[in-house]
Design an enzyme around this catalytic site. Structure first.
Site, PDB file in Angstrom:
ATOM      1  N   LYS A  19       0.817  -1.199   0.000  1.00 37.60           N
ATOM      2  CA  LYS A  19       0.000   0.000   0.000  1.00 37.60           C
ATOM      3  C   LYS A  19       0.860   1.262   0.000  1.00 37.60           C
ATOM      4  CE  LYS A  19      -2.599  -0.257   3.533  1.00 37.60           C
ATOM      5  NZ  LYS A  19      -2.434   0.942   4.369  1.00 37.60           N
TER       6      LYS A  19
ATOM      7  N   ARG B 285      -9.752   1.797   9.964  1.00 34.30           N
ATOM      8  CA  ARG B 285      -9.358   0.409  10.168  1.00 34.30           C
ATOM      9  C   ARG B 285     -10.400  -0.360  10.969  1.00 34.30           C
ATOM     10  NH1 ARG B 285      -3.587   1.289   9.636  1.00 34.30           N
ATOM     11  NH2 ARG B 285      -2.316  -0.560   9.917  1.00 34.30           N
TER      12      ARG B 285
ATOM     13  N   ARG C 257      11.309  -7.354   5.625  1.00 35.05           N
ATOM     14  CA  ARG C 257      11.246  -5.895   5.652  1.00 35.05           C
ATOM     15  C   ARG C 257      12.035  -5.253   6.782  1.00 35.05           C
ATOM     16  NH1 ARG C 257       5.436  -2.967   4.947  1.00 35.05           N
ATOM     17  NH2 ARG C 257       5.273  -3.103   7.194  1.00 35.05           N
TER      18      ARG C 257
ATOM     19  N   ARG D 100      11.177  -3.629   9.838  1.00 39.84           N
ATOM     20  CA  ARG D 100      10.812  -2.483  10.656  1.00 39.84           C
ATOM     21  C   ARG D 100      10.717  -2.970  12.099  1.00 39.84           C
ATOM     22  NH1 ARG D 100       5.469   0.122   8.412  1.00 39.84           N
ATOM     23  NH2 ARG D 100       4.495  -0.873  10.213  1.00 39.84           N
TER      24      ARG D 100
ATOM     25  N   ARG E  88      -0.594  -8.132  13.780  1.00 38.46           N
ATOM     26  CA  ARG E  88      -1.117  -7.111  12.864  1.00 38.46           C
ATOM     27  C   ARG E  88      -2.056  -7.737  11.835  1.00 38.46           C
ATOM     28  NH1 ARG E  88       4.035  -4.878  11.759  1.00 38.46           N
ATOM     29  NH2 ARG E  88       3.433  -4.398   9.636  1.00 38.46           N
TER      30      ARG E  88
HETATM   31  P1  ADP Z   1       0.854  -1.600   8.565  1.00 35.39           P
HETATM   32  O1  ADP Z   1       2.231  -1.649   8.019  1.00 35.39           O
HETATM   33  O2  ADP Z   1       0.542  -2.693   9.529  1.00 35.39           O
HETATM   34  O3  ADP Z   1      -0.223  -1.396   7.532  1.00 35.39           O
HETATM   35  P2  ADP Z   1       0.718   1.197   9.537  1.00 35.39           P
HETATM   36  O4  ADP Z   1       2.037   1.775   9.193  1.00 35.39           O
HETATM   37  O5  ADP Z   1      -0.470   1.683   8.771  1.00 35.39           O
HETATM   38  O6  ADP Z   1       0.801  -0.378   9.560  1.00 35.39           O
HETATM   39  O7  ADP Z   1       0.407   1.418  11.098  1.00 35.39           O
HETATM   40  C1  ADP Z   1       1.304   0.971  12.084  1.00 35.39           C
HETATM   41  C2  ADP Z   1       0.604   0.857  13.424  1.00 35.39           C
HETATM   42  O8  ADP Z   1      -0.027   2.096  13.761  1.00 35.39           O
HETATM   43  C3  ADP Z   1      -0.539  -0.164  13.457  1.00 35.39           C
HETATM   44  O9  ADP Z   1      -0.092  -1.460  13.720  1.00 35.39           O
HETATM   45  C4  ADP Z   1      -1.419   0.407  14.585  1.00 35.39           C
HETATM   46  O10 ADP Z   1      -0.895   0.112  15.857  1.00 35.39           O
HETATM   47  C5  ADP Z   1      -1.291   1.895  14.390  1.00 35.39           C
HETATM   48  N1  ADP Z   1      -2.373   2.443  13.505  1.00 35.39           N
HETATM   49  C6  ADP Z   1      -2.213   3.012  12.272  1.00 35.39           C
HETATM   50  N2  ADP Z   1      -3.389   3.406  11.766  1.00 35.39           N
HETATM   51  C7  ADP Z   1      -4.336   3.092  12.692  1.00 35.39           C
HETATM   52  C8  ADP Z   1      -5.755   3.220  12.755  1.00 35.39           C
HETATM   53  N3  ADP Z   1      -6.456   3.772  11.753  1.00 35.39           N
HETATM   54  N4  ADP Z   1      -6.381   2.779  13.868  1.00 35.39           N
HETATM   55  C9  ADP Z   1      -5.705   2.226  14.880  1.00 35.39           C
HETATM   56  N5  ADP Z   1      -4.376   2.052  14.875  1.00 35.39           N
HETATM   57  C10 ADP Z   1      -3.689   2.475  13.801  1.00 35.39           C
END
Ligand code: ADP
Length: 186
Positions: free
Chosen positions: A13, A88, A127, A129, A140
């Site tokens: 994404k 989400r 990856r 991170r 996740r």
């Molecule tokens: P991923 O790589 O899992 O898609 P993101 O970079 O979008 O993750 O987000 C990393 C973390 O930030 C998530 O695992 C969550 O803890 C938090 N987070 C991000 N966006 C949201 C959201 N809309 N609602 C709740 N938590 C969020």
């Protein structure tokens, strides 16, 4: 154009979002990026969010909804935006609907970037991170399946959902996205 971009962790994404905002001149609203910035800056919200993020769990809805509501007020959102990582949960989607309704700026389209789970594990494992340890990755993905996947049905029923096949070369996937957005961009 006002777009919501949905996909599991590891779907690619972020890569596609960068291209989308560049090509269509959209504001990029990545809640993951916003939370990481808040965490690194040790703001109050960052400190609240930190433990959830480290465990691969979702940050509470009220925290994230407040961040997005504030961000949507910025001038750069007027010309269109790409919401990346938000909503989400169904509660977040309903809150977003209310915000956008108040502004008189409904969503145009919801893109789902779809990738099979085996492939997600393979990609995420490579990856590195801080929140990419196998256990946190698993968590996740669980959060995605349980809390975010129901949104697909929510947006399908509103006639907004478009599914993009997320397997294949990055350029090809972007071409698929562009084709889906054609009706809005001409
Ligand atoms: P991923 O790589 O899992 O898609 P993101 O970079 O979008 O993750 O987000 C990393 C973390 O930030 C998530 O695992 C969550 O803890 C938090 N987070 C991000 N966006 C949201 C959201 N809309 N609602 C709740 N938590 C969020």
């Amino acid at each position: 154009m006002r777009i919501v971009f949905i996909g599991p962790p590891g779907a690619g994404k972020g890569t596609q979002a960068e291209r989308l905002i560049a090509v269509y001149g959209l504001a990029h609203l990545s809640t993951g990026d916003m939370l990481r910035a808040a965490r690194d800056a040790k703001t109050e919200i960052g400190l609240q969010a930190e433990s959830y993020m480290a465990a691969g769990q979702l940050v509470p809805d009220d925290v994230i909804v407040a961040i997005v509501a504030e961000r949507l007020k910025a001038a750069d959102c007027a010309a269109g935006f790409l919401l990346d990582g938000f909503p989400r949960t169904i509660a977040q989607a309903e809150a977003l609907d209310r915000m956008l309704h108040e502004r008189g700026t409904p969503l145009d389209v919801v893109l789902e970037l779809r990738v099979p789970e085996e492939e997600l594990f393979r990609r995420l494992a490579g990856r590195g991170r801080a929140d990419d340890s196998p256990e946190v990755i698993r968590q996740r993905l669980v959060a995605y399946r349980q809390q975010t996947e129901p949104l697909l049905d929510y947006y399908e029923k509103k006639g907004l959902l478009k599914v993009i096949d997320g397997l294949g070369p990055v350029d090809e996937i972007f071409a698929r996205i562009k084709a889906v957005l054609d009706p809005w961009t001409g």
